[in-house]
Write an enzyme that holds these catalytic residues in place. Structure first.
Site, PDB file in Angstrom:
ATOM      1  N   GLU A 272       0.821  -1.213   0.000  1.00 30.40           N
ATOM      2  CA  GLU A 272       0.000   0.000   0.000  1.00 30.40           C
ATOM      3  C   GLU A 272       0.857   1.266   0.000  1.00 30.40           C
ATOM      4  O   GLU A 272       0.474   2.265  -0.602  1.00 30.40           O
ATOM      5  CB  GLU A 272      -0.953  -0.008   1.196  1.00 30.40           C
ATOM      6  CG  GLU A 272      -2.071  -1.017   1.076  1.00 30.40           C
ATOM      7  CD  GLU A 272      -2.899  -0.842  -0.197  1.00 30.40           C
ATOM      8  OE1 GLU A 272      -3.158   0.316  -0.589  1.00 30.40           O
ATOM      9  OE2 GLU A 272      -3.273  -1.844  -0.810  1.00 30.40           O
TER      10      GLU A 272
ATOM     11  N   THR B 172       1.834   5.689  -7.408  1.00 25.39           N
ATOM     12  CA  THR B 172       2.556   4.864  -8.372  1.00 25.39           C
ATOM     13  C   THR B 172       1.578   3.876  -8.994  1.00 25.39           C
ATOM     14  O   THR B 172       0.728   3.323  -8.304  1.00 25.39           O
ATOM     15  CB  THR B 172       3.708   4.106  -7.699  1.00 25.39           C
ATOM     16  OG1 THR B 172       4.593   5.043  -7.086  1.00 25.39           O
ATOM     17  CG2 THR B 172       4.494   3.285  -8.701  1.00 25.39           C
TER      18      THR B 172
ATOM     19  N   GLY C 144      10.144   5.850  -7.384  1.00 30.26           N
ATOM     20  CA  GLY C 144      10.009   7.286  -7.191  1.00 30.26           C
ATOM     21  C   GLY C 144       9.460   7.662  -5.822  1.00 30.26           C
ATOM     22  O   GLY C 144       9.197   6.796  -4.980  1.00 30.26           O
TER      23      GLY C 144
ATOM     24  N   TYR D 100      -4.283   7.240   5.291  1.00 31.59           N
ATOM     25  CA  TYR D 100      -4.553   6.289   4.219  1.00 31.59           C
ATOM     26  C   TYR D 100      -3.962   4.914   4.528  1.00 31.59           C
ATOM     27  O   TYR D 100      -4.645   3.890   4.423  1.00 31.59           O
ATOM     28  CB  TYR D 100      -3.995   6.773   2.883  1.00 31.59           C
ATOM     29  CG  TYR D 100      -4.066   5.682   1.845  1.00 31.59           C
ATOM     30  CD1 TYR D 100      -5.257   5.388   1.205  1.00 31.59           C
ATOM     31  CD2 TYR D 100      -2.955   4.886   1.559  1.00 31.59           C
ATOM     32  CE1 TYR D 100      -5.349   4.348   0.296  1.00 31.59           C
ATOM     33  CE2 TYR D 100      -3.037   3.851   0.644  1.00 31.59           C
ATOM     34  CZ  TYR D 100      -4.238   3.587   0.018  1.00 31.59           C
ATOM     35  OH  TYR D 100      -4.327   2.543  -0.869  1.00 31.59           O
TER      36      TYR D 100
ATOM     37  N   ASP E 233      -8.018   7.511  -0.567  1.00 30.94           N
ATOM     38  CA  ASP E 233      -7.023   8.301  -1.290  1.00 30.94           C
ATOM     39  C   ASP E 233      -7.745   9.032  -2.418  1.00 30.94           C
ATOM     40  O   ASP E 233      -8.981   9.042  -2.475  1.00 30.94           O
ATOM     41  CB  ASP E 233      -5.897   7.426  -1.818  1.00 30.94           C
ATOM     42  CG  ASP E 233      -6.394   6.357  -2.793  1.00 30.94           C
ATOM     43  OD1 ASP E 233      -7.624   6.258  -3.011  1.00 30.94           O
ATOM     44  OD2 ASP E 233      -5.557   5.627  -3.346  1.00 30.94           O
TER      45      ASP E 233
ATOM     46  N   CYS F 191     -24.855   4.405 -10.075  1.00 30.53           N
ATOM     47  CA  CYS F 191     -24.003   5.590  -9.969  1.00 30.53           C
ATOM     48  C   CYS F 191     -24.806   6.849 -10.276  1.00 30.53           C
ATOM     49  O   CYS F 191     -25.297   7.031 -11.399  1.00 30.53           O
ATOM     50  CB  CYS F 191     -22.820   5.464 -10.920  1.00 30.53           C
ATOM     51  SG  CYS F 191     -21.727   6.907 -10.901  1.00 30.53           S
TER      52      CYS F 191
END
Length: 346
Positions: free
Chosen positions: A34, A40, A78, A117, A135, A207
């Site tokens: 996680e 990423t 990164g 998170y 997130d 939705c």
């Protein structure tokens, strides 16, 4: 909603259950995966996750590893601050919790390196407890499903958390692990930031944003203007006995704790930049004729010019920087920019 949610969970299980961090799951592998998955893509994490776990198969191994060992293993992912957060969390868990990851929100949030998170992910995905790993991905999906008007960011996060705790969102769920992972899959595959593939989405019948025919209006955005800057750097390569001259970057610099070679600002549109010293001295080299490659970081587009010289010339023309330089082995924790510079020299 009940049928659509059932369809969503079935689609997620049948399509994405083979992701390696969903197989042989432990709290430790959930913690690692996680933190890797923050900012990423799944495709990138898939390339690095197995190798990272092979090097650090358990929390104790990770906690006892050096910062350089972890950052070298993190190369390619990164956002190196996440690697430091992971190491910090492992050390604290080993020292204060006997190496056992806590199973409650209060203790998790007290650990340096674990934010809301990651704590939510450990509880919901790792332990299958009633929690959301909120997130930007989940903010987007949930704001569209329920047409929540709060602007994205802290206000939207807080509203989603409040509604979830009050039972307004997903009140009857058999597995919160499955729910969180399915919502993550939905955001990655169909309910993307700039495009919503509503016709293929298993949640389309429930939705509310899809029914309004403008799902990408959610989450409501607050435009933030970020200045973009051009940056031209001179990277000086000095080799000696198979080693390269460099310095270890401080906590206040980009890619902190990594090894950078002598680097100077030739020109930049950001007059406040303090990452590198300005190239003020006269040098007998034509900068425009030097090899060049481009990189980018945060708000900077960077043109890197490469100058390879011997140590004697370096001392004559460039040894004015106050940083502490010495020669490092090539297999040390070189910054990505330094590694790319060396590749161009070969």
């Amino acid at each position: 909603m009940k049928k659509a949610l059932k369809d969503l969970l079935h689609w997620s299980k049948s399509t994405h259950q083979q992701l390696p961090w969903r197989l042989n799951r432990t709290l430790y592998t959930t913690l690692v995966s996680e933190i890797m998955l923050q900012q990423t893509t799944v495709g990138t994490v898939l390339q690095h996750y197995p190798r990272f776990l092979a090097l650090f198969p358990d929390l104790k191994t990770l906690a006892l590893a050096t910062d350089d060992e972890i950052q070298i293993a993190w190369k390619g992912l990164g956002y190196y601050r996440r690697a430091r957060n992971l190491k910090n969390a492992a050390v604290i868990i080993l020292e204060k919790h006997q190496g056992i990851i806590p199973e409650n929100l209060e203790d998790l949030l007290a650990i340096k390196g674990i934010g809301p998170y990651t704590a939510g992910a450990l509880l919901s995905i790792g332990l299958d407890q009633k929690a959301l790993a909120i997130d930007a991905n989940l903010e987007r999906v949930i704001s569209r499903l329920f047409t929540i008007e709060n602007p994205k960011g802290p206000l939207l996060h807080k509203e989603i958390q409040k509604r979830f705790e009050q039972g307004e969102l997903f009140p009857k769920v058999a597995s919160y692990r499955d729910l969180n992972e399915a919502l993550m899959d939905l955001g990655r595959v169909y309910c993307q930031a700039r495009k919503a593939h509503c016709l293929a989405c298993p949640m389309r019948e429930s939705c509310l944003a899809a029914k309004e025919s403008e799902p990408t209006r959610y989450p409501v955005s607050v435009e933030k203007k970020q200045d973009k800057h051009e940056l031209e750097l001179l990277r000086v390569v000095v080799k000696k006995s198979g080693k390269v001259l460099g310095y270890r970057k401080s906590e206040k610099e980009w890619l902190s704790n990594q090894i950078e070679m002598p680097t100077f600002i030739i020109e930049t549109t950001d007059k406040t930049l303090k990452q590198y010293p300005l190239l003020q001295q006269k040098i007998p080299y034509s900068l425009k004729e030097l090899p060049v490659f481009k990189t980018g970081i945060t708000k900077y587009t960077i043109v890197n010019r490469i100058l390879e010289i011997d140590y004697k010339d370096y001392q004559k023309y460039f040894a004015v920087d106050e940083r502490e330089f010495k020669f490092f082995d090539l297999n040390e924790n070189l910054a990505t920019s330094a590694a790319k510079t060396l590749q161009r020299c070969q």
